[in-house]
Scaffold this motif. Structure first.
Motif, short mmCIF file in Angstrom:
data_model
loop_
_atom_site.label_atom_id
_atom_site.label_comp_id
_atom_site.label_asym_id
_atom_site.label_seq_id
_atom_site.Cartn_x
_atom_site.Cartn_y
_atom_site.Cartn_z
N GLU A 1 18.54 1.28 3.30
CA GLU A 1 17.59 2.26 2.76
C GLU A 1 18.39 3.30 2.00
OE1 GLU A 1 13.69 4.26 4.47
OE2 GLU A 1 15.49 4.97 5.47
N GLY B 1 11.74 4.74 0.27
CA GLY B 1 10.38 5.17 0.59
C GLY B 1 10.05 6.45 -0.14
N HIS C 1 2.34 -0.37 -1.51
CA HIS C 1 1.84 0.59 -0.53
C HIS C 1 1.92 -0.05 0.85
CE1 HIS C 1 0.33 3.67 -3.26
NE2 HIS C 1 0.14 2.67 -4.11
N ARG C 2 2.51 0.70 1.80
CA ARG C 2 2.62 0.17 3.17
C ARG C 2 2.37 1.33 4.14
NH1 ARG C 2 8.23 -2.43 4.33
NH2 ARG C 2 7.97 -3.53 2.36
N ALA D 1 2.43 4.82 2.85
CA ALA D 1 3.62 5.26 2.10
C ALA D 1 3.87 4.29 0.95
CB ALA D 1 4.84 5.29 3.02
N VAL E 1 6.63 2.04 -0.73
CA VAL E 1 7.91 1.44 -0.36
C VAL E 1 8.42 0.64 -1.55
CG1 VAL E 1 9.10 -0.13 1.21
CG2 VAL E 1 7.25 1.31 2.06
#
Ligand SMILES: CC(C)(COP(=O)(O)OP(=O)(O)OC[C@H]1O[C@@H](n2cnc3c(N)ncnc32)[C@H](O)[C@@H]1OP(=O)(O)O)[C@@H](O)C(=O)NCCC(=O)NCCS
Length: 164
Positions: free
Chosen positions: A94, A131, A152-153, A156, A158
């Motif tokens: 990330e 994110g 969209h997950r 949020a 991503v």
């Protein structure tokens, strides 16, 4: 031109000064930090900022799943970047970035992304994940421009970028 600096104690205090003067706590603190959101840099938030960056220092005795660097633009500390293990997946890292307001909109995100791709590859990662809040137009545009695929997950946004 940008540089990535290790966050030693001197850099940490300079970075905190930039955060306090030029960014919101919620932009510069990790979401899981105690009392991360709010408009004011209280002493507990400043201490959480220091503890977070100290905890991300690379050490052979205590390897950590997250590393941070201060981002310097033309010799001035402008913000911070991070790479972290995500979902316990060694193939993914990330990436995160915050910049002081006065450094935004100058293309620094793209330069940091180029560096993050190189750094993630040295860690044997095969993709970057980022994110953002769905209503953050600048973050969304920066991720799109760098080449992240967005979805969209769970409320949020991503982004995923397969490393070349
Ligand atoms: C998100 C952030 C890192 C982007 O970095 P940056 O170096 O300022 O990004 P860039 O200068 O490359 O700008 C990226 C794009 O966003 C656009 N942009 C900038 N501000 C914008 C705004 N308020 N609304 C819409 N688009 C905006 C720029 O025009 C550019 O688009 P373009 O390539 O079409 O011209 C920076 O704005 C920031 O630190 N924000 C606060 C912390 C944060 O939200 N981090 C995001 C986590 S993903």
């Amino acid at each position: 031109m940008i540089d990535l600096l290790p966050v030693d104690d001197d850099v940490l205090e300079r970075l905190l000064a930039v955060a306090v003067a030029d960014a919101l706590p919620g932009e510069a603190l990790p979401a899981e930090a105690p009392a991360a959101t709010g408009p004011v840099w209280t002493e507990p938030r400043k201490e959480a900022f220091r503890a977070y960056h100290r905890g991300c220092r690379v050490s052979l005795e205590a390897p950590v799943p997250e590393v941070t660097w201060a981002v310097a633009a033309d010799g001035r500390i402008a913000g911070a970047a991070r790479l972290a293990l995500v979902d316990d997946d060694p193939a993914a890292r990330e990436v995160g970035l915050w910049l002081g307001r006065s450094h935004r909109g100058r293309g620094i995100a793209g330069e940091v992304a180029y560096w993050a791709m190189a750094a993630a590859r040295t860690m044997d990662a095969r993709r970057l994940v980022a994110g953002a809040s769905p209503d953050d137009a600048a973050a969304r545009r920066a991720l799109e421009r760098i080449g992240f695929e967005l979805e969209h997950r769970d409320g949020a946004l991503v982004g995923t970028l397969t490393l070349p």
